[in-house]
Write an enzyme that holds these catalytic residues in place. Structure first.
Site, PDB file in Angstrom:
ATOM      1  N   ILE B  46       0.834  -1.208   0.000  1.00 39.67           N
ATOM      2  CA  ILE B  46       0.000   0.000   0.000  1.00 39.67           C
ATOM      3  C   ILE B  46       0.863   1.250   0.000  1.00 39.67           C
ATOM      4  O   ILE B  46       0.422   2.316   0.420  1.00 39.67           O
ATOM      5  CB  ILE B  46      -0.971   0.007   1.190  1.00 39.67           C
ATOM      6  N   ALA B 289      15.122  -7.941  11.206  1.00 37.22           N
ATOM      7  CA  ALA B 289      14.239  -6.777  11.054  1.00 37.22           C
ATOM      8  C   ALA B 289      13.111  -6.800  12.082  1.00 37.22           C
ATOM      9  O   ALA B 289      12.717  -7.847  12.587  1.00 37.22           O
ATOM     10  CB  ALA B 289      13.659  -6.748   9.648  1.00 37.22           C
ATOM     11  N   GLU B 294       3.676   1.505  11.813  1.00 37.69           N
ATOM     12  CA  GLU B 294       2.686   2.238  12.602  1.00 37.69           C
ATOM     13  C   GLU B 294       3.297   3.063  13.725  1.00 37.69           C
ATOM     14  O   GLU B 294       2.698   4.032  14.180  1.00 37.69           O
ATOM     15  CB  GLU B 294       1.658   1.265  13.189  1.00 37.69           C
TER      16      GLU B 294
END
Lengths: 171, 362
Positions: B46, B289, B294
């Site tokens: 996205i 990672a 967010e």
């Protein structure tokens, strides 16, 4: 009615009060101009009309009869990107990509109007374009680099080869 | 009138993925007859760079150039299951799925190469698109040749599958909320510092600088990480001082009627960013990672609030910090706001008057 879309004259069948945005997307299948707010606020529908950036959502097609309209499809293809497009790629200046075509159109107009690589002037030039992803930093960097690449810009100063930069950052 | 500068900091601790509700991501990878690789993963990109990062993971794990990898656009028809792009999980959870799928297909490539080269697969490894004998890099066979041999000689389709499902953490104590296993797959840490300018006349808060330090475990693509941090920073700035649905939210009858009535940060609101990435690897993430997405807009409102306190000595306890809230808090603080001037109250005239040291007694 007709318009010169990206250098090709095309006849328009839509009614005269249809917006240029609707004509581009639905009649001519040019989808780089995005439907955002349709109130002239977000800037995502911007195209160049006779070389000037214009909100296509607020432009009735009858008002631009015979005009030259340039969208990002008319700038460069993936093998031959313009300086602005290549700079956007190099600087990671896109995330979701929704604002990107109009940003590139605005940046192209800024370059063609002999804009400088001053970051504040670029911010001013792009302020009508909303981006929710990038935080604008990489977009401004991309435009500044494109300006620096295409013009001899006196505001960009580079240290001469003899300048010694000390560890404290002072010359 | 005067403007006041202030600094504030905040810190963030943010969990990656969810171990509570089942959180599967699945992927499969196939090698085409020319050695190029197709990746099928359920994670939608996205704008977070999931396709780029997962392609990087596949290329790195197999040992082939990045541009040999094609990432199939995810869809609900042919893609494997993935719960989605949320909870900062695309790199961590879906990245683990494609990593496992890539390691699986790598084994298949080594087995076919072993037959072709008459070497045990354990003695082979892949470097820059070539299968080489360990310790003897000149004895080699291109992955493209291996793929062609698999297709036309051995009749093998080289595929790999991978799935990531975090261990389900069951609630063992309903009173305390204690769970049986780790509640999250990884924890990311960050700090944010803000410099603001507060105008005590208008109540306007301008954010001048946002300095951010993010521990992301391993920055698989540092430019994309920077993009996430800077983008999140401007969203955080919007949450901190601009974006408001006052006064009628959440009543749908009074939602904003135009884009101009909702203040989103524009390029002119952009502060000066300074971004630092710290790599403190996680135990389970792909190449160490952790999630970043967010958490990128969590720290700024707190840092801005603290900076406003540092500037004018008020704690604003609502977000966003609008001029009205600042002026009301300054009034409540009841200290003279105008430097060098006295504020006198005249009972008879019933007005606030401002003058330099003049008494208004009549």
């Amino acid at each position: 009615m007709n318009i010169v879309l990206n250098g090709v004259t095309v006849a328009i069948k839509s009614p005269p009060l249809a917006s240029l945005l609707t004509v581009l997307r639905e009649e001519l299948n040019v989808t780089s101009t995005k439907v955002g707010c349709e109130q002239g606020g977000c800037g995502a529908c911007t195209a160049l009309v006779n070389g000037k950036p214009q909100r296509t959502c607020l432009t009735p097609i009858a008002a631009v009869d015979g005009a030259s309209v340039t969208t990002v499809e008319g700038l460069g293809d993936s093998d031959h990107l313009t300086a602005v497009q290549q700079s956007f790629v190099n600087h990671y200046a896109a995330q979701c990509g929704f604002c990107t075509p109009a940003m590139i159109i605005a940046a192209t107009a800024y370059l063609e109007g002999n804009g400088s690589s001053d970051r504040e002037e670029i911010e001013e030039a792009l302020k009508g374009h909303t981006c929710r992803c990038t935080g604008y930093q990489k977009i401004v960097s991309a435009v500044a680099a494109a300006v620096a690449e295409t013009t001899f810009d006196l505001t960009v100063t580079t240290p001469s080869p003899n300048t010694v930069i000390k560890s404290g950052g002072q010359t | 009138m005067a403007t006041h500068r202030g600094f504030g900091i905040s810190s963030i601790e943010y969990p990656t993925g969810m171990n509570q509700n089942g959180d599967p991501s699945q992927a499969w990878v196939k090698v085409k007859p020319d050695g190029r690789v197709d990746v099928f993963s359920g994670t939608s990109d996205i704008g977070n760079g999931a396709k780029t990062i997962q392609s990087q993971i596949v290329a790195e794990a197999i040992g082939i150039p990045y541009d040999w990898v094609t990432f199939d656009n995810s869809n609900t028809d042919s893609s494997p299951v993935c719960t989605g792009t949320f909870a900062s999980r695309a790199t961590f959870v879906a990245g683990n799925a494609v990593l496992k799928a890539a390691m699986d297909v790598k084994q298949k490539i080594l087995e076919v190469a072993g037959k072709e080269m008459e070497v045990s697969p354990e003695d082979l490894h892949i470097v820059d698109g070539e299968v080489q004998v360990k310790g003897s890099p000149d004895t080699k066979l291109g992955v493209a040749d291996v793929a062609a041999a698999a297709t036309w000689t051995h009749g093998v389709l080289m595929t790999g599958t991978g799935a990531q499902l975090n261990e389900y953490a069951e609630i063992t104590n309903t009173l305390t909320g204690e769970v049986s296993g780790p509640p999250h797959a990884a924890i990311s840490y960050a700090a944010c510092a803000a410099e603001v300018e507060v105008d005590d006349e208008t109540g306007d808060v301008r954010v001048l600088r946002l300095i951010q330090v993010y521990d992301v475990g391993k920055a698989i693509n540092p430019s994309l990480v920077e993009g996430q941090i800077e983008g999140g920073a401007l969203m955080g700035l919007g949450l901190g001082v601009l974006e408001n649905s006052y006064p009628y939210y959440p009543s749908p009858d009074h939602r904003g009627y135009s884009i101009g009535s909702y203040y989103m940060p524009s390029s002119e609101d952009m502060p000066e960013y300074k971004t630092a990435i710290i790599e403190n690897p996680s135990a389970d993430g792909p190449y160490g990672a952790k999630g970043i997405g967010e958490m990128a807009n969590n720290g700024q409102p707190g840092a801005i609030t603290a900076a406003v306190h540092d500037a004018v000595g008020i704690w604003v306890t609502e977000l966003p910090i609008t001029p009205e809230l600042v002026l009301r808090a300054l009034d409540a603080k009841a200290e003279p706001r105008r430097e060098g001037k006295l504020i006198a109250f005249d009972e008879e005239l019933s007005v606030n008057s401002m003058a330099s040291g003049i008494s208004w007694s009549v």
